[in-house]
Motif scaffolding. Sequence first.
Motif, PDB file in Angstrom:
ATOM      1  N   VAL A  49       0.848  -1.188   0.000  1.00  0.00           N
ATOM      2  CA  VAL A  49       0.000   0.000   0.000  1.00  0.00           C
ATOM      3  C   VAL A  49       0.888   1.244   0.000  1.00  0.00           C
ATOM      4  N   ASN A  50       0.907   1.957  -1.112  1.00  0.00           N
ATOM      5  CA  ASN A  50       1.777   3.129  -1.252  1.00  0.00           C
ATOM      6  C   ASN A  50       3.124   2.908  -0.561  1.00  0.00           C
ATOM      7  N   PRO A  51       3.821   1.853  -0.970  1.00  0.00           N
ATOM      8  CA  PRO A  51       5.106   1.571  -0.330  1.00  0.00           C
ATOM      9  C   PRO A  51       6.132   2.637  -0.695  1.00  0.00           C
ATOM     10  N   ILE A  52       6.968   3.015   0.267  1.00  0.00           N
ATOM     11  CA  ILE A  52       8.136   3.781  -0.106  1.00  0.00           C
ATOM     12  C   ILE A  52       9.196   2.783  -0.557  1.00  0.00           C
ATOM     13  N   GLY A  53      10.238   3.273  -1.182  1.00  0.00           N
ATOM     14  CA  GLY A  53      11.254   2.372  -1.712  1.00  0.00           C
ATOM     15  C   GLY A  53      11.028   1.974  -3.150  1.00  0.00           C
ATOM     16  N   LEU A  54      10.065   2.613  -3.823  1.00  0.00           N
ATOM     17  CA  LEU A  54       9.860   2.343  -5.244  1.00  0.00           C
ATOM     18  C   LEU A  54      10.880   3.077  -6.110  1.00  0.00           C
ATOM     19  N   GLU A  55      11.742   3.858  -5.451  1.00  0.00           N
ATOM     20  CA  GLU A  55      12.867   4.514  -6.113  1.00  0.00           C
ATOM     21  C   GLU A  55      14.024   4.553  -5.117  1.00  0.00           C
ATOM     22  N   LEU A  97      -0.222  -4.078  -5.895  1.00  0.00           N
ATOM     23  CA  LEU A  97       0.197  -2.719  -5.566  1.00  0.00           C
ATOM     24  C   LEU A  97      -1.050  -1.844  -5.471  1.00  0.00           C
ATOM     25  N   LEU A  98      -1.281  -1.260  -4.303  1.00  0.00           N
ATOM     26  CA  LEU A  98      -2.440  -0.406  -4.058  1.00  0.00           C
ATOM     27  C   LEU A  98      -1.917   1.022  -3.904  1.00  0.00           C
ATOM     28  N   ILE A  99      -2.123   1.853  -4.920  1.00  0.00           N
ATOM     29  CA  ILE A  99      -1.407   3.120  -5.004  1.00  0.00           C
ATOM     30  C   ILE A  99      -2.353   4.323  -5.061  1.00  0.00           C
ATOM     31  N   GLY A 100      -2.335   5.149  -4.021  1.00  0.00           N
ATOM     32  CA  GLY A 100      -3.009   6.433  -4.056  1.00  0.00           C
ATOM     33  C   GLY A 100      -2.272   7.364  -4.998  1.00  0.00           C
ATOM     34  N   GLN A 101      -2.970   7.926  -5.953  1.00  0.00           N
ATOM     35  CA  GLN A 101      -2.329   8.658  -7.045  1.00  0.00           C
ATOM     36  C   GLN A 101      -1.886  10.072  -6.667  1.00  0.00           C
ATOM     37  N   LYS A 102      -2.330  10.569  -5.528  1.00  0.00           N
ATOM     38  CA  LYS A 102      -1.949  11.913  -5.095  1.00  0.00           C
ATOM     39  C   LYS A 102      -0.763  11.903  -4.128  1.00  0.00           C
ATOM     40  N   ASP A 103      -0.158  10.767  -3.944  1.00  0.00           N
ATOM     41  CA  ASP A 103       0.991  10.643  -3.042  1.00  0.00           C
ATOM     42  C   ASP A 103       2.228  11.271  -3.675  1.00  0.00           C
ATOM     43  N   ASN A 104       3.064  11.893  -2.837  1.00  0.00           N
ATOM     44  CA  ASN A 104       4.323  12.449  -3.334  1.00  0.00           C
ATOM     45  C   ASN A 104       5.452  12.212  -2.335  1.00  0.00           C
ATOM     46  N   THR A 105       5.346  11.142  -1.561  1.00  0.00           N
ATOM     47  CA  THR A 105       6.310  10.864  -0.504  1.00  0.00           C
ATOM     48  C   THR A 105       7.678  10.475  -1.066  1.00  0.00           C
ATOM     49  N   ALA A 106       8.715  11.053  -0.485  1.00  0.00           N
ATOM     50  CA  ALA A 106      10.086  10.665  -0.786  1.00  0.00           C
ATOM     51  C   ALA A 106      10.937  11.046   0.421  1.00  0.00           C
ATOM     52  N   ILE A 107      11.682  10.075   0.954  1.00  0.00           N
ATOM     53  CA  ILE A 107      12.495  10.317   2.131  1.00  0.00           C
ATOM     54  C   ILE A 107      13.588  11.350   1.827  1.00  0.00           C
ATOM     55  N   PRO A 156       2.088   7.955  -9.370  1.00  0.00           N
ATOM     56  CA  PRO A 156       1.438   7.411 -10.565  1.00  0.00           C
ATOM     57  C   PRO A 156       2.423   6.687 -11.484  1.00  0.00           C
ATOM     58  N   GLU A 157       3.635   7.245 -11.621  1.00  0.00           N
ATOM     59  CA  GLU A 157       4.645   6.601 -12.462  1.00  0.00           C
ATOM     60  C   GLU A 157       5.382   5.490 -11.715  1.00  0.00           C
ATOM     61  N   LEU A 158       5.680   5.701 -10.446  1.00  0.00           N
ATOM     62  CA  LEU A 158       6.407   4.690  -9.666  1.00  0.00           C
ATOM     63  C   LEU A 158       5.611   3.403  -9.552  1.00  0.00           C
ATOM     64  N   GLU A 166      -5.081   1.488  -8.743  1.00  0.00           N
ATOM     65  CA  GLU A 166      -4.824   2.911  -8.545  1.00  0.00           C
ATOM     66  C   GLU A 166      -6.047   3.584  -7.932  1.00  0.00           C
ATOM     67  N   PHE A 167      -5.797   4.413  -6.910  1.00  0.00           N
ATOM     68  CA  PHE A 167      -6.865   5.173  -6.258  1.00  0.00           C
ATOM     69  C   PHE A 167      -6.743   6.642  -6.668  1.00  0.00           C
ATOM     70  N   ALA A 168      -7.564   7.061  -7.599  1.00  0.00           N
ATOM     71  CA  ALA A 168      -7.543   8.454  -8.036  1.00  0.00           C
ATOM     72  C   ALA A 168      -8.001   9.350  -6.879  1.00  0.00           C
ATOM     73  N   GLY A 169      -7.273  10.410  -6.647  1.00  0.00           N
ATOM     74  CA  GLY A 169      -7.685  11.381  -5.641  1.00  0.00           C
ATOM     75  C   GLY A 169      -7.236  11.088  -4.231  1.00  0.00           C
ATOM     76  N   LEU A 170      -6.594   9.928  -4.007  1.00  0.00           N
ATOM     77  CA  LEU A 170      -6.149   9.583  -2.657  1.00  0.00           C
ATOM     78  C   LEU A 170      -4.636   9.727  -2.545  1.00  0.00           C
ATOM     79  N   GLY A 171      -4.165   9.972  -1.311  1.00  0.00           N
ATOM     80  CA  GLY A 171      -2.759  10.201  -1.073  1.00  0.00           C
ATOM     81  C   GLY A 171      -2.031   8.994  -0.521  1.00  0.00           C
TER      82      GLY A 171
END
Length: 331
Positions: A163-169, A261-271, A288-290, A305-310
Amino acid sequence: MTKWLPALLMTVSLPLLAAQSPSYGPQLEGFQYPFPAQNFTFESQGAPVQMGYMDIKPTGTANGRSVVLLHGKNFCGATWEGTIKALTGAGYRVVAPDQIGFCRSSKPADYKYSFEQLAQNTNALLTQLGIDHVTVVGHSMGGMLATRFALMYPDQVDQLLLVNPIGLEDWKAKGVPDRSFDDWYARELKTSAESIRKYQQSTYYANEWRPEFDHWVDMQAGMFNGKGKEEVARASAQTYGMIFNQPVFYDFEKLKMPTVLLIGQKDNTAIAKDAAPEALRKTLGNYPELGKAAAKRIPQATLVEFAGLGHAPQIQDPQQFNKVLLESLQR
């Protein structure tokens, strides 16, 4: 009068709000978990540690399946409350641990944090509970841990959901400068309810805010607001170093189990995004791309993909998220 009265009210209310902020102990003493909380005491790295967890039995007709929920960096097992209710209602047994260094669990000063170690700890808990096959759901940092767990114990993992995992980059490889422990520690000591709320609003909830989100702000802020906040800040700094320097990005092709992969499309998290040069910062956390790129690399991947969710779709829209989660578990 009408011009200065709102400003006066704001000036008066801020200290009152600060005074009302809860204070919890370094292991979240004083915070009420949504289900009975237990402790697993075991030896790790030569010393006894305590791992908090919830083990919730099905409330619906039992289907014989177990799900382990792995929390994110700024989350706890408790933040899975709505997901737990949906899963147990559908017949699943659910285990929601707090990892060592987080929430209700020990925060040993000299602990060497690694995703391998946290995966071993989680496996030890599941063994103690008599669970030998499990569906693993990991959110945010928990997605990195879930990936490492699945790679270490592939025969035990029936299905993996990220669920919106970090580490996709790999932030370091992209040029994001690392912070020293001292820098992370100084930064974490400044944590407040205000800073948490500001960050969560822009990242977790796509600039949406509802009163119920404050409960989770209070949970996190309370550890930094109470006795033992230095212990909490130290563990937080150490685990930021773990996340930044131990990428799972290069191992996705090795996953053998069905993965969703359950991805909120409004997420912009990066450590450590705030430490990056502005031009680079704008390119980081493009979920969205990751999500699409990760789905192409994981052998048996399904992308939702969850449009509108973070960053936290399970909290922002639990009804939509739980419907998709339960459908995904039946794949």
